[in-house]
Motif scaffolding. Sequence first.
Motif, PDB file in Angstrom:
ATOM      1  N   LEU A 100     -17.050  19.851 -20.409  1.00  0.00           N
ATOM      2  CA  LEU A 100     -18.112  19.153 -19.680  1.00  0.00           C
ATOM      3  C   LEU A 100     -18.776  18.066 -20.513  1.00  0.00           C
ATOM      4  O   LEU A 100     -19.191  17.025 -19.977  1.00  0.00           O
ATOM      5  CB  LEU A 100     -19.148  20.181 -19.219  1.00  0.00           C
ATOM      6  CG  LEU A 100     -20.221  19.738 -18.242  1.00  0.00           C
ATOM      7  CD1 LEU A 100     -19.602  19.118 -16.996  1.00  0.00           C
ATOM      8  CD2 LEU A 100     -21.103  20.920 -17.866  1.00  0.00           C
ATOM      9  N   MET A 101     -18.921  18.298 -21.806  1.00  0.00           N
ATOM     10  CA  MET A 101     -19.515  17.316 -22.717  1.00  0.00           C
ATOM     11  C   MET A 101     -20.889  16.830 -22.241  1.00  0.00           C
ATOM     12  O   MET A 101     -21.248  15.664 -22.410  1.00  0.00           O
ATOM     13  CB  MET A 101     -18.571  16.120 -22.895  1.00  0.00           C
ATOM     14  CG  MET A 101     -17.251  16.466 -23.561  1.00  0.00           C
ATOM     15  SD  MET A 101     -17.454  17.015 -25.269  1.00  0.00           S
ATOM     16  CE  MET A 101     -17.855  15.466 -26.064  1.00  0.00           C
ATOM     17  N   SER A 102     -21.631  17.726 -21.599  1.00  0.00           N
ATOM     18  CA  SER A 102     -23.010  17.468 -21.166  1.00  0.00           C
ATOM     19  C   SER A 102     -23.131  16.349 -20.137  1.00  0.00           C
ATOM     20  O   SER A 102     -24.234  15.818 -19.925  1.00  0.00           O
ATOM     21  CB  SER A 102     -23.909  17.140 -22.378  1.00  0.00           C
ATOM     22  OG  SER A 102     -23.923  18.200 -23.292  1.00  0.00           O
ATOM     23  N   LEU A 103     -22.042  16.002 -19.463  1.00  0.00           N
ATOM     24  CA  LEU A 103     -22.143  14.956 -18.444  1.00  0.00           C
ATOM     25  C   LEU A 103     -23.031  15.386 -17.287  1.00  0.00           C
ATOM     26  O   LEU A 103     -23.602  14.538 -16.592  1.00  0.00           O
ATOM     27  CB  LEU A 103     -20.750  14.574 -17.916  1.00  0.00           C
ATOM     28  CG  LEU A 103     -19.842  13.792 -18.863  1.00  0.00           C
ATOM     29  CD1 LEU A 103     -18.711  13.139 -18.082  1.00  0.00           C
ATOM     30  CD2 LEU A 103     -20.602  12.731 -19.640  1.00  0.00           C
ATOM     31  N   ASN A 104     -23.141  16.695 -17.052  1.00  0.00           N
ATOM     32  CA  ASN A 104     -24.052  17.136 -15.991  1.00  0.00           C
ATOM     33  C   ASN A 104     -25.490  16.754 -16.324  1.00  0.00           C
ATOM     34  O   ASN A 104     -26.246  16.310 -15.444  1.00  0.00           O
ATOM     35  CB  ASN A 104     -23.924  18.650 -15.775  1.00  0.00           C
ATOM     36  CG  ASN A 104     -24.223  19.461 -17.029  1.00  0.00           C
ATOM     37  OD1 ASN A 104     -23.940  19.033 -18.153  1.00  0.00           O
ATOM     38  ND2 ASN A 104     -24.798  20.634 -16.851  1.00  0.00           N
ATOM     39  N   LEU A 105     -25.895  16.896 -17.584  1.00  0.00           N
ATOM     40  CA  LEU A 105     -27.252  16.515 -17.980  1.00  0.00           C
ATOM     41  C   LEU A 105     -27.447  15.006 -17.937  1.00  0.00           C
ATOM     42  O   LEU A 105     -28.526  14.514 -17.601  1.00  0.00           O
ATOM     43  CB  LEU A 105     -27.555  17.054 -19.376  1.00  0.00           C
ATOM     44  CG  LEU A 105     -27.474  18.578 -19.513  1.00  0.00           C
ATOM     45  CD1 LEU A 105     -27.716  18.990 -20.958  1.00  0.00           C
ATOM     46  CD2 LEU A 105     -28.474  19.255 -18.598  1.00  0.00           C
ATOM     47  N   VAL A 106     -26.392  14.266 -18.262  1.00  0.00           N
ATOM     48  CA  VAL A 106     -26.464  12.806 -18.147  1.00  0.00           C
ATOM     49  C   VAL A 106     -26.685  12.403 -16.697  1.00  0.00           C
ATOM     50  O   VAL A 106     -27.494  11.522 -16.388  1.00  0.00           O
ATOM     51  CB  VAL A 106     -25.192  12.154 -18.710  1.00  0.00           C
ATOM     52  CG1 VAL A 106     -25.216  10.644 -18.473  1.00  0.00           C
ATOM     53  CG2 VAL A 106     -25.045  12.446 -20.195  1.00  0.00           C
ATOM     54  N   MET A 107     -25.985  13.069 -15.777  1.00  0.00           N
ATOM     55  CA  MET A 107     -26.131  12.743 -14.359  1.00  0.00           C
ATOM     56  C   MET A 107     -27.534  13.077 -13.855  1.00  0.00           C
ATOM     57  O   MET A 107     -28.084  12.367 -13.007  1.00  0.00           O
ATOM     58  CB  MET A 107     -25.088  13.497 -13.526  1.00  0.00           C
ATOM     59  CG  MET A 107     -23.658  13.054 -13.778  1.00  0.00           C
ATOM     60  SD  MET A 107     -23.358  11.305 -13.406  1.00  0.00           S
ATOM     61  CE  MET A 107     -23.202  10.637 -15.065  1.00  0.00           C
ATOM     62  N   PHE A 108     -28.129  14.168 -14.355  1.00  0.00           N
ATOM     63  CA  PHE A 108     -29.501  14.495 -13.976  1.00  0.00           C
ATOM     64  C   PHE A 108     -30.441  13.332 -14.280  1.00  0.00           C
ATOM     65  O   PHE A 108     -31.380  13.069 -13.533  1.00  0.00           O
ATOM     66  CB  PHE A 108     -29.991  15.727 -14.759  1.00  0.00           C
ATOM     67  CG  PHE A 108     -29.455  17.042 -14.238  1.00  0.00           C
ATOM     68  CD1 PHE A 108     -29.255  17.255 -12.893  1.00  0.00           C
ATOM     69  CD2 PHE A 108     -29.154  18.063 -15.121  1.00  0.00           C
ATOM     70  CE1 PHE A 108     -28.770  18.461 -12.417  1.00  0.00           C
ATOM     71  CE2 PHE A 108     -28.669  19.275 -14.666  1.00  0.00           C
ATOM     72  CZ  PHE A 108     -28.476  19.476 -13.301  1.00  0.00           C
ATOM     73  N   GLN A 109     -30.188  12.646 -15.397  1.00  0.00           N
ATOM     74  CA  GLN A 109     -31.070  11.565 -15.821  1.00  0.00           C
ATOM     75  C   GLN A 109     -30.700  10.227 -15.192  1.00  0.00           C
ATOM     76  O   GLN A 109     -31.568   9.468 -14.764  1.00  0.00           O
ATOM     77  CB  GLN A 109     -31.032  11.440 -17.344  1.00  0.00           C
ATOM     78  CG  GLN A 109     -31.526  12.683 -18.079  1.00  0.00           C
ATOM     79  CD  GLN A 109     -31.381  12.541 -19.586  1.00  0.00           C
ATOM     80  OE1 GLN A 109     -31.667  11.492 -20.138  1.00  0.00           O
ATOM     81  NE2 GLN A 109     -30.938  13.587 -20.244  1.00  0.00           N
ATOM     82  N   GLU A 110     -29.405   9.916 -15.153  1.00  0.00           N
ATOM     83  CA  GLU A 110     -28.974   8.569 -14.784  1.00  0.00           C
ATOM     84  C   GLU A 110     -28.914   8.322 -13.285  1.00  0.00           C
ATOM     85  O   GLU A 110     -29.252   7.224 -12.826  1.00  0.00           O
ATOM     86  CB  GLU A 110     -27.609   8.276 -15.413  1.00  0.00           C
ATOM     87  CG  GLU A 110     -27.638   8.134 -16.926  1.00  0.00           C
ATOM     88  CD  GLU A 110     -28.523   6.996 -17.389  1.00  0.00           C
ATOM     89  OE1 GLU A 110     -28.643   5.985 -16.669  1.00  0.00           O
ATOM     90  OE2 GLU A 110     -29.125   7.117 -18.462  1.00  0.00           O
ATOM     91  N   LEU A 111     -28.479   9.307 -12.512  1.00  0.00           N
ATOM     92  CA  LEU A 111     -28.341   9.070 -11.072  1.00  0.00           C
ATOM     93  C   LEU A 111     -29.673   8.744 -10.399  1.00  0.00           C
ATOM     94  O   LEU A 111     -29.731   7.807  -9.583  1.00  0.00           O
ATOM     95  CB  LEU A 111     -27.668  10.267 -10.394  1.00  0.00           C
ATOM     96  CG  LEU A 111     -26.153  10.359 -10.579  1.00  0.00           C
ATOM     97  CD1 LEU A 111     -25.615  11.661 -10.001  1.00  0.00           C
ATOM     98  CD2 LEU A 111     -25.449   9.170  -9.933  1.00  0.00           C
ATOM     99  N   PRO A 112     -30.753   9.469 -10.690  1.00  0.00           N
ATOM    100  CA  PRO A 112     -32.010   9.095 -10.030  1.00  0.00           C
ATOM    101  C   PRO A 112     -32.501   7.705 -10.410  1.00  0.00           C
ATOM    102  O   PRO A 112     -33.193   7.052  -9.624  1.00  0.00           O
ATOM    103  CB  PRO A 112     -33.001  10.170 -10.521  1.00  0.00           C
ATOM    104  CG  PRO A 112     -32.161  11.310 -10.952  1.00  0.00           C
ATOM    105  CD  PRO A 112     -30.912  10.685 -11.506  1.00  0.00           C
ATOM    106  N   ARG A 113     -32.155   7.218 -11.619  1.00  0.00           N
ATOM    107  CA  ARG A 113     -32.650   5.924 -12.086  1.00  0.00           C
ATOM    108  C   ARG A 113     -31.747   4.772 -11.683  1.00  0.00           C
ATOM    109  O   ARG A 113     -32.150   3.614 -11.753  1.00  0.00           O
ATOM    110  CB  ARG A 113     -32.796   5.944 -13.617  1.00  0.00           C
ATOM    111  CG  ARG A 113     -33.832   6.963 -14.096  1.00  0.00           C
ATOM    112  CD  ARG A 113     -34.156   6.791 -15.566  1.00  0.00           C
ATOM    113  NE  ARG A 113     -33.045   7.132 -16.438  1.00  0.00           N
ATOM    114  CZ  ARG A 113     -33.185   7.712 -17.626  1.00  0.00           C
ATOM    115  NH1 ARG A 113     -34.392   8.015 -18.068  1.00  0.00           N
ATOM    116  NH2 ARG A 113     -32.144   7.981 -18.373  1.00  0.00           N
TER     117      ARG A 113
END
Length: 429
Positions: free
Chosen positions: A66-79
């Motif tokens: 996963l390489m923390s892409l789920n956490l990246v999406m939490f931050q980047e998609l809303p912005r």
Amino acid sequence: MGALTERAAALLAAHRWAAGPTLVSTVASGTAAATTLVIARGAGAAAFGHFTVVLSIALIVTVGMLMSLNLVMFQELPRAEPGARPALVTTALLSTLVLGAVVFAAGLLAAGPLTAALGVDVRTLAFALALALSMTLNQLTESFLRGLKRFRLVAWLKLAVAVAYLGTAAFCLLALDVRDAEPYLVALIGTNLVFAALSFAGFEVRPRLWSRALARSTYRHGAYVTAIGALTAVAFGVDVIFLNHWAPPADVGVYSVYNGFPKRLLGVVFTDGVGLVLLPTLATLDKPAVMRRIARLGPAVFGATAVFSFAASTVFFLLMGGEYPYSLGLMALSALGIGAHTVFNLYQVALTMDGVRGARVLIGCLLAGTPLALGGQAALIAWQGLTGGLVAFALTNLILVAVVVAACARLYRPGGPPAAVTGVREARR
């Protein structure tokens, strides 16, 4: 004054809107945790021990897939602008599919040394890799839905697959009398994949929008969190693998009920309950003040969590049957470890919310404390088996909490060094 009143009313309305999805998501997570207990009781301690070993290996492998892409999406998609979101989703999904397939294939090709190191056979390793890939897709697609604020959809999907998993497990136990771990692993892999497939209704994937530059940027974005995830996965997951080396399979199953279930239960409470309010609050508070407050609250959090874990686990043990003997001493050890683990998680979340500075501090603490903790785990489990594992889990958390408290007291003291970088976006510039 009127502006403040309007803002408060807006926040209250937002919380009311979120109450429904939060409740449904909590029920879904609770159902999934209850299914684990159903399997533990029905399949028996030895089969549940095998189930736990596969799950523990999968959780470690998931970090690399996963390489923390789920956490990246939490931050980047809303912005992100609406037009840019399909490219983000597409790049993250296709990159993860490729990386996941590579890790899966590499794991099978290296089965010889891996099985020797882990103390498992090739079939168990294959199940762990397949489960890791399904969990990776589950977590990533859920992050898409949450990042796009499809909270109702993700909550109801989680509940649907949790109920399906519980129904499948109950059918295997009551109708088919299955006492082997593999059918339940197949069911878990299947429900993860079903969730990932159904979640496509909530986001858009366009293969032509995959971007090498965007992939490089998102992976760099999650690098610090990935390092933290890898270190914590090893620190808190290798105990089961050690126990599988030096204890019978039934002891692994009993250990999982004493130690694993309380952790999952508290994870449900934190992730779907307290964390929904705590995380946004931590993101906006002064970090030195937060750390001083956590230091003051730490003993109370430790005590309250230990008591809650002890009481809840005692109730569940009464329902588990004779293969899971209840011991007051072992339960006390488990409660001690869970209490310390909660305090460590609180510091971990607070440091993570401080951006790159906090992540670096946490990585340094993990690098300093994990070798000592792992050495203690190996020695105690080899010496005392199940009891040694519970002692080792408590000591691991106490060691890491001590290291983190010392580091935070030094870095976040009043008048301490300012943050050179406060977030991931700045780190990317």
